[in-house]
Design an enzyme around this catalytic site. Structure first.
Site, PDB file in Angstrom:
ATOM      1  N   ARG A  31       0.819  -1.225   0.000  1.00  0.00           N
ATOM      2  CA  ARG A  31       0.000   0.000   0.000  1.00  0.00           C
ATOM      3  C   ARG A  31       0.850   1.272   0.000  1.00  0.00           C
ATOM      4  O   ARG A  31       0.318   2.371  -0.087  1.00  0.00           O
ATOM      5  CB  ARG A  31      -0.936  -0.006   1.208  1.00  0.00           C
ATOM      6  CG  ARG A  31      -2.003  -1.083   1.133  1.00  0.00           C
ATOM      7  CD  ARG A  31      -3.019  -0.982   2.256  1.00  0.00           C
ATOM      8  NE  ARG A  31      -2.446  -0.721   3.555  1.00  0.00           N
ATOM      9  CZ  ARG A  31      -2.138  -1.650   4.466  1.00  0.00           C
ATOM     10  NH1 ARG A  31      -2.368  -2.911   4.220  1.00  0.00           N
ATOM     11  NH2 ARG A  31      -1.632  -1.310   5.628  1.00  0.00           N
ATOM     12  N   CYS A  32       2.167   1.130   0.113  1.00  0.00           N
ATOM     13  CA  CYS A  32       3.071   2.279   0.213  1.00  0.00           C
ATOM     14  C   CYS A  32       3.711   2.570  -1.145  1.00  0.00           C
ATOM     15  O   CYS A  32       4.348   1.709  -1.743  1.00  0.00           O
ATOM     16  CB  CYS A  32       4.144   1.973   1.259  1.00  0.00           C
ATOM     17  SG  CYS A  32       5.473   3.183   1.322  1.00  0.00           S
ATOM     18  N   GLY A  33       3.554   3.804  -1.621  1.00  0.00           N
ATOM     19  CA  GLY A  33       4.123   4.197  -2.901  1.00  0.00           C
ATOM     20  C   GLY A  33       5.640   4.084  -2.942  1.00  0.00           C
ATOM     21  O   GLY A  33       6.207   3.644  -3.945  1.00  0.00           O
TER      22      GLY A  33
END
Length: 140
Positions: free
Chosen positions: A11-13
């Site tokens: 979920r982390c860019g």
């Protein structure tokens, strides 16, 4: 088995970008979704030893960081590692381990410092920002 490991949060860019840069070098890393499969305390201690202590591994933007009093500079690595082991969401991400070293890859392009193989072409972040040009060179 890959000689590159990424402690990843899909979920982390920044984590997705680091993973993309690893793959753009031709490598397929071992991916550890640390929220589903948290590293044990011994693994965290080994990572901390290579990253200059436990504090760089902590995600200070996480509300739990302040709630647990981890912003106290007097806390040593043992207390910080205990907190990381008990609360995987506190792990700063991504953390990447390669034969050339271990880094907390924030910004994500920090991973380029430790990849054993060069980039194999252009790479752009999800927002379109060019990180690596068509010849495989990092763009400043």
């Amino acid at each position: 088995m890959s000689d590159i490991t990424i402690y990843h949060n899909p979920r982390c860019g920044s984590s997705r970008t680091a993973l993309g840069l690893i793959r753009n070098s031709g490598a397929e890393p071992r991916i550890v979704d640390y929220l589903k499969t948290p590293p044990d305390r011994a693994t965290l201690a080994a990572l901390a030893q290579e990253t200059g202590g436990a504090r760089p591994l902590l995600r200070s933007k996480e509300a739990l960081y302040t709630e647990l009093g981890l912003d106290n500079p007097a806390l040593g690595d043992d207390a910080l590692l205990d907190a990381l082991a008990a609360h995987p969401a506190l792990l700063n991400r991504p953390v990447v381990s390669t034969p050339l070293g271990i880094r907390v890859c924030r910004p994500a392009e920090t991973v380029l410092e430790i990849l054993p193989s060069p980039q194999q072409g252009e790479y752009r972040k999800e927002n379109g920002e060019l990180l690596v040009d068509a010849s495989g060179r990092r763009v400043a």
